[in-house]
Design a protein around this motif. Structure first.
Motif: not given
Length: 153
Positions: A117-120, A126-131
């Protein structure tokens, strides 16, 4: 969205410590809502990876004292999440019960669902960058902790 202290009032280190503290508090909230505690979750995760294991093998893999593992395993046996067996002349072996596997799957699915949910919500970029950044941070922090393992400067 909960507020965080202003970045201008905190050093980078304090800002990071504040964020990590909030994340840990949120993790404890999730843990309190889960059926399995952290120790039992780690134990079941390990035991679902393959063959039944002895207390010694479990202790080695989890990097815990055998007495701690003994206490945790016996609690999991009592809860019906782990079963104990023994071939004649050998050490006790431990493996998850069907109920233990099911509970692990349920708790894990819930946690992963929250992450999804949070990654979506972050969106794919942004999710790829965060990871990527979090992975680098965890690796570098691990190196820094390993370097200082012998004591404080």
């Amino acid at each position: 969205m909960p507020s965080t202290p202003s970045r201008t009032t905190l050093t980078r280190e304090l800002h990071l410590a504040s964020l990590v503290h909030r994340l840990e508090r949120q993790r404890r909230t999730w843990e309190a809502r889960s059926t399995l505690g952290t120790a039992e979750l780690r134990l079941l995760w390990l035991l679902t990876e393959g063959e039944p294991r002895t207390l010694r093998e479990i202790a080695e893999r989890l990097h815990l004292e055998q007495s701690t593992v003994n206490r945790q395993v016996n609690a999991a046996v009592k809860a019906g999440h782990v079963r104990k067996s023994r071939a004649p002349g050998s050490a006790f072996l431990f493996e998850p019960t069907p109920a233990g596997r099911a509970q692990l799957e349920e708790d894990t699915a819930y946690a992963l669902g929250q992450f999804r949910v949070v990654l979506d919500r972050l969106g794919p970029d942004d999710a790829a960058h965060l990871l990527e950044l979090l992975g680098r941070f965890v690796d570098l922090y691990g190196e820094a902790v390993d370097e200082t393992e012998t004591g404080r400067p």
